[in-house]
Design an enzyme around this catalytic site. Sequence first.
Site, mmCIF file in Angstrom:
data_model
loop_
_atom_site.group_PDB
_atom_site.id
_atom_site.type_symbol
_atom_site.label_atom_id
_atom_site.label_comp_id
_atom_site.label_asym_id
_atom_site.label_seq_id
_atom_site.Cartn_x
_atom_site.Cartn_y
_atom_site.Cartn_z
ATOM 1 N N LYS A 112 100.688 27.463 -65.045
ATOM 2 C CA LYS A 112 101.930 28.227 -64.837
ATOM 3 C C LYS A 112 102.068 28.668 -63.384
ATOM 4 O O LYS A 112 103.172 28.689 -62.841
ATOM 5 C CB LYS A 112 101.976 29.458 -65.754
ATOM 6 C CG LYS A 112 102.291 29.134 -67.193
ATOM 7 C CD LYS A 112 103.756 28.757 -67.378
ATOM 8 C CE LYS A 112 104.075 28.582 -68.852
ATOM 9 N NZ LYS A 112 105.066 27.553 -69.133
ATOM 10 N N LYS A 126 101.897 15.039 -71.863
ATOM 11 C CA LYS A 126 102.260 15.513 -73.207
ATOM 12 C C LYS A 126 103.761 15.753 -73.334
ATOM 13 O O LYS A 126 104.449 16.003 -72.333
ATOM 14 C CB LYS A 126 101.462 16.779 -73.540
ATOM 15 C CG LYS A 126 102.076 18.059 -73.081
ATOM 16 C CD LYS A 126 101.414 19.273 -73.741
ATOM 17 C CE LYS A 126 102.211 20.504 -73.386
ATOM 18 N NZ LYS A 126 101.776 21.748 -73.904
ATOM 19 N N LYS A 148 108.475 21.116 -73.708
ATOM 20 C CA LYS A 148 109.762 21.637 -73.265
ATOM 21 C C LYS A 148 109.873 21.636 -71.740
ATOM 22 O O LYS A 148 110.842 21.145 -71.188
ATOM 23 C CB LYS A 148 109.873 23.063 -73.806
ATOM 24 C CG LYS A 148 111.249 23.617 -73.992
ATOM 25 C CD LYS A 148 112.083 22.801 -74.947
ATOM 26 C CE LYS A 148 113.564 23.049 -74.761
ATOM 27 N NZ LYS A 148 113.969 24.418 -74.995
HETATM 28 P P1 TYM Z 1 104.157 26.482 -78.236
HETATM 29 O O1 TYM Z 1 105.511 26.910 -78.612
HETATM 30 O O2 TYM Z 1 103.917 26.026 -76.851
HETATM 31 O O3 TYM Z 1 103.673 25.318 -79.171
HETATM 32 C C1 TYM Z 1 103.722 25.482 -80.569
HETATM 33 C C2 TYM Z 1 102.755 24.554 -81.252
HETATM 34 O O4 TYM Z 1 103.101 23.202 -80.973
HETATM 35 C C3 TYM Z 1 101.959 22.524 -80.463
HETATM 36 N N1 TYM Z 1 102.398 21.530 -79.485
HETATM 37 C C4 TYM Z 1 101.925 20.277 -79.473
HETATM 38 N N2 TYM Z 1 101.031 19.665 -80.260
HETATM 39 C C5 TYM Z 1 100.773 18.371 -79.997
HETATM 40 N N3 TYM Z 1 101.368 17.669 -78.994
HETATM 41 C C6 TYM Z 1 102.274 18.259 -78.175
HETATM 42 N N4 TYM Z 1 102.863 17.564 -77.226
HETATM 43 C C7 TYM Z 1 102.584 19.632 -78.398
HETATM 44 N N5 TYM Z 1 103.421 20.518 -77.804
HETATM 45 C C8 TYM Z 1 103.291 21.686 -78.481
HETATM 46 C C9 TYM Z 1 101.110 23.605 -79.802
HETATM 47 O O5 TYM Z 1 99.761 23.214 -79.730
HETATM 48 C C10 TYM Z 1 101.319 24.759 -80.754
HETATM 49 O O6 TYM Z 1 100.448 24.668 -81.858
HETATM 50 N N6 TYM Z 1 100.779 29.970 -77.712
HETATM 51 C C11 TYM Z 1 101.404 29.213 -78.786
HETATM 52 C C12 TYM Z 1 102.255 30.121 -79.652
HETATM 53 C C13 TYM Z 1 101.468 31.188 -80.285
HETATM 54 C C14 TYM Z 1 100.461 31.057 -81.273
HETATM 55 C C15 TYM Z 1 99.995 32.372 -81.540
HETATM 56 C C16 TYM Z 1 99.937 29.961 -81.955
HETATM 57 C C17 TYM Z 1 101.562 32.518 -79.986
HETATM 58 N N7 TYM Z 1 100.683 33.244 -80.750
HETATM 59 C C18 TYM Z 1 98.996 32.584 -82.493
HETATM 60 C C19 TYM Z 1 98.939 30.200 -82.891
HETATM 61 C C20 TYM Z 1 98.476 31.508 -83.170
HETATM 62 C C21 TYM Z 1 102.194 28.111 -78.125
HETATM 63 O O7 TYM Z 1 101.926 27.729 -77.053
HETATM 64 O O8 TYM Z 1 103.239 27.653 -78.716
#
Ligand code: TYM
Length: 331
Positions: free
Chosen positions: A112, A195, A198
């Site tokens: 970031k 990967k 967004k």
């Molecule tokens: P976020 O919104 O970035 O991603 C949400 C979930 O989607 C998975 N993901 C992917 N998996 C495989 N390939 C990809 N290209 C890909 N892009 C996204 C992420 O691994 C994630 O599982 N920090 C978390 C949100 C969060 C969370 C938590 C998750 C906040 N508190 C507690 C679990 C438990 C996140 O980055 O979300």
Amino acid sequence: MKEIVVSGIRSTGNLHLGNYYGALRNFISMQDEYNCYFFIADYHSLTTHPDPTQLNPNVKSILAEYLAAGLDPEKSSIYIQSDVPEVCELFTLLNMHAYVGELERTVSFKEKIRKQPENVNAGLLTYPVLMAADILQHKANLVPVGKDQLQHLEMTRKYARRFNTIYGVELFPEPDAYKFKGEPIKIPGLDGSGKMGKSEGNCIYLNDEDKVLSKKVMRAVTDQGPTEMNQQKPDVIENLFTLMKVVSTSDTYNHFDELYNKCEIRYGDMKKQLAADILKVTAPIRDRYQDIIKDSDYLNKVAKLGAEKARESSAKTLKEVREVMGFRSFK
Ligand code: TYM
């Protein structure tokens, strides 16, 4: 007693295939067997300073996508992170045992800093602590996440262990990553980058119309084609195959793999098949979404029910944490 599952997705816009295969699909497959809490991480989404007018529509849209994909509010607690303010108190308390040095070394934080050097806020630094609070407030045992989140989960385990050790208690379990079919997954982008994400701007969304989706897949980066039998696939081609492996049947995958190995592959045919197979998964979700998103009363009801269940669980844990840390009434 049933094992407890917690996971969430940030409310930064519509869900893409990475979110679906890395997280949501697993949420759905777990809801019959475990005691599940699935939420929409709207606090976490604030680290990138979204337009305030978009916050509510984004949260609403993800809630509708959760339901359209098959999450059942009767089986799981489905809630919005900011509807459970208890998590902020636990976040504050856990922050006292989270060290700046270890937070600065987190891969996602370093990334970031590179991507948004003009906005390195404290929320970004403490992102993993809030995530730990999300998980530990329900004393989760399992957390379904994609590969990119494994380091954050490792930190959650560390904070759980540290808390238990410092206060001499067995209050928090150390949660494990839930691995669907073995390995944690990473869905690649089809633009030649690592990967799908967004902020990478390379997403195929669950909500994409047929034509939009097909166009995105047909535009996926490829090369001139293999020139030697059984040659190793370059990254961009491997990406296509990785996606096909999760989306298509193994017969389809093997068919194109064989054609590649015989130097007879036509990428256009492969992409057509891939687009058709993705649509088989996404089109029904998109159709259900169109109905659900119109029903604000239903969405409000689901969010309220989920928040009630989540707050009950969170308040119970917080009471124990406060007691252990010494917040008590006067004697
Ligand atoms: P976020 O919104 O970035 O991603 C949400 C979930 O989607 C998975 N993901 C992917 N998996 C495989 N390939 C990809 N290209 C890909 N892009 C996204 C992420 O691994 C994630 O599982 N920090 C978390 C949100 C969060 C969370 C938590 C998750 C906040 N508190 C507690 C679990 C438990 C996140 O980055 O979300």
